[in-house]
Design an enzyme around this catalytic site. Structure first.
Site, PDB file in Angstrom:
ATOM      1  N   GLN A   1      -4.648  -1.784   9.633  1.00 18.79           N
ATOM      2  CA  GLN A   1      -4.524  -3.105   9.006  1.00 18.79           C
ATOM      3  C   GLN A   1      -5.062  -4.175   9.950  1.00 18.79           C
ATOM      4  O   GLN A   1      -4.725  -4.200  11.135  1.00 18.79           O
ATOM      5  CB  GLN A   1      -3.042  -3.367   8.659  1.00 18.79           C
TER       6      GLN A   1
ATOM      7  N   ASP B   1     -11.042   2.686   4.248  1.00 18.79           N
ATOM      8  CA  ASP B   1     -11.272   1.239   4.160  1.00 18.79           C
ATOM      9  C   ASP B   1     -12.774   0.923   4.163  1.00 18.79           C
ATOM     10  O   ASP B   1     -13.177  -0.202   3.878  1.00 18.79           O
ATOM     11  CB  ASP B   1     -10.638   0.540   5.373  1.00 18.79           C
TER      12      ASP B   1
ATOM     13  N   LYS C   1       0.842  -1.202   0.000  1.00 20.90           N
ATOM     14  CA  LYS C   1       0.000   0.000   0.000  1.00 20.90           C
ATOM     15  C   LYS C   1       0.878   1.254   0.000  1.00 20.90           C
ATOM     16  O   LYS C   1       0.618   2.209  -0.734  1.00 20.90           O
ATOM     17  CB  LYS C   1      -0.937  -0.022   1.223  1.00 20.90           C
TER      18      LYS C   1
HETATM   19  N1  GUN Z   1      -6.660  -7.208   6.155  1.00 20.96           N
HETATM   20  C1  GUN Z   1      -6.923  -7.957   5.066  1.00 20.96           C
HETATM   21  N2  GUN Z   1      -7.484  -7.183   4.093  1.00 20.96           N
HETATM   22  C2  GUN Z   1      -7.548  -5.934   4.594  1.00 20.96           C
HETATM   23  C3  GUN Z   1      -8.025  -4.704   4.071  1.00 20.96           C
HETATM   24  O1  GUN Z   1      -8.508  -4.584   2.940  1.00 20.96           O
HETATM   25  N3  GUN Z   1      -7.924  -3.634   4.887  1.00 20.96           N
HETATM   26  C4  GUN Z   1      -7.408  -3.737   6.132  1.00 20.96           C
HETATM   27  N4  GUN Z   1      -7.369  -2.638   6.888  1.00 20.96           N
HETATM   28  N5  GUN Z   1      -6.973  -4.858   6.650  1.00 20.96           N
HETATM   29  C5  GUN Z   1      -7.034  -5.951   5.877  1.00 20.96           C
END
Ligand code: GUN
Length: 286
Positions: A95, A118, A51
């Site tokens: 995350q 998100d 990211k």
């Molecule tokens: N863990 C697995 N996929 C994601 C996601 O798309 N966003 C976040 N914040 N955590 C994750």
């Protein structure tokens, strides 16, 4: 059979975002994304790194807060509150998963819904279900963009979603419903997943089990969207679909890697730019 190529579409999206971001920057706004990583789960570390790299490619300012898994819930909430108040940060992403002593729901609800890129805050999830403008979670949004690019319209189609996580299955079901699909939801307690998938025009699967969807579970000409990411002991990455035999029957199918994964990142970048546009609107209203 046509491959749903998320890698090349995400590159196109990144190019157009980079142009928008450069325009925003000329107006004095550089989109900013804060990523919070608690602990050192290898998959989470890898996603966070991807990211951050993607932000750099398109000109989004990003900072990663890395915290030990021993951090208290209150300490984490305090970091989020500071980011909520930070005018240079447009998007906040925690995350997942979080360590078990931290209540995930409490943490997600602490994020300012206007910075919730998100789309996991109940405010935004509620708006998603109500089909009003919101931040949709990145993976489901990426799937919808990928289908739309290949002119696959879910309206009136039978869609089967396998896997009902809060992050993927539930919000993707809502987006499909909003797009006019008839959606069946399969999950860990579903007795016969094949009985659902065999009748489906579009099968989406995000469970985390390699080879779960076999060729005899889909109808000829179905669209198959594989959202699984499984790391094999050999080091390779596969999805949840038994790719070769299923691809022979499908009309469209996502590869893993190179399908939904890159679209998730592109959708996150898009959501961050959307959040930065709110900042521009506020600035211009003053
Ligand atoms: N863990 C697995 N996929 C994601 C996601 O798309 N966003 C976040 N914040 N955590 C994750």
């Amino acid at each position: 059979m046509t491959l749903l190529d998320g890698k090349s579409l995400s590159a196109e999206i990144e190019n157009s975002l980079a142009k928008d971001i450069s325009t925003l920057s000329h107006n004095g706004i550089t989109p900013g994304l804060a990523v919070i990583l608690v602990g050192n789960n290898p998959a989470s570390c890898a996603y966070v790194q991807m990211k951050a790299k993607a932000c750099k490619r398109v000109g989004i300012y990003s900072l990663t807060h890395e915290m030990p898994s021993t951090i208290t819930e209150e300490e984490l909430l305090s970091v989020i509150r500071n980011l909520n108040d930070n005018p240079n940060i447009d998007g906040i992403l925690v995350q997942l998963p979080l360590p078990p002593h931290i209540q995930t729901a409490k943490v997600l609800e602490c994020i300012d819904p206007k910075k919730d890129v998100d789309g996991f805050h109940p405010f935004n999830l509620g708006r998603l279900v109500a089909n009003v403008e919101t931040f949709a979670p990145a993976t489901p949004l990426g799937v919808m963009r990928l289908l739309s690019h290949y002119e696959i319209n879910p309206s009136g189609k039978d869609v089967v979603m396998v896997g009902m996580s809060n992050i993927v299955g539930k919000p993707l079901s809502a987006l499909m419903l909003n797009a006019g699909a008839s959606v069946s939801c399969c999950h860990i307690l579903t007795r016969d997943v094949g009985a659902y998938t065999r009748g489906a025009d579009i099968v989406c699967v995000g469970v985390g089990k390699p080879g779960l969807i076999k060729a005899d579970m889909i109808k000829t000409g179905a669209v198959v969207v594989d959202i699984g990411i499984n790391r094999l002991e050999s080091g390779g990455i596969v999805g949840d679909v038994d790719f070769e035999p299923v691809a022979k029957k499908a009309s469209f199918i996502t590869p893993v890697p190179g399908g939904v994964g890159p679209m998730t990142i592109a959708a996150l970048l898009q959501n961050t730019c959307k959040a930065a546009l709110y900042r521009l609107e506020k600035k211009e209203a003053r």
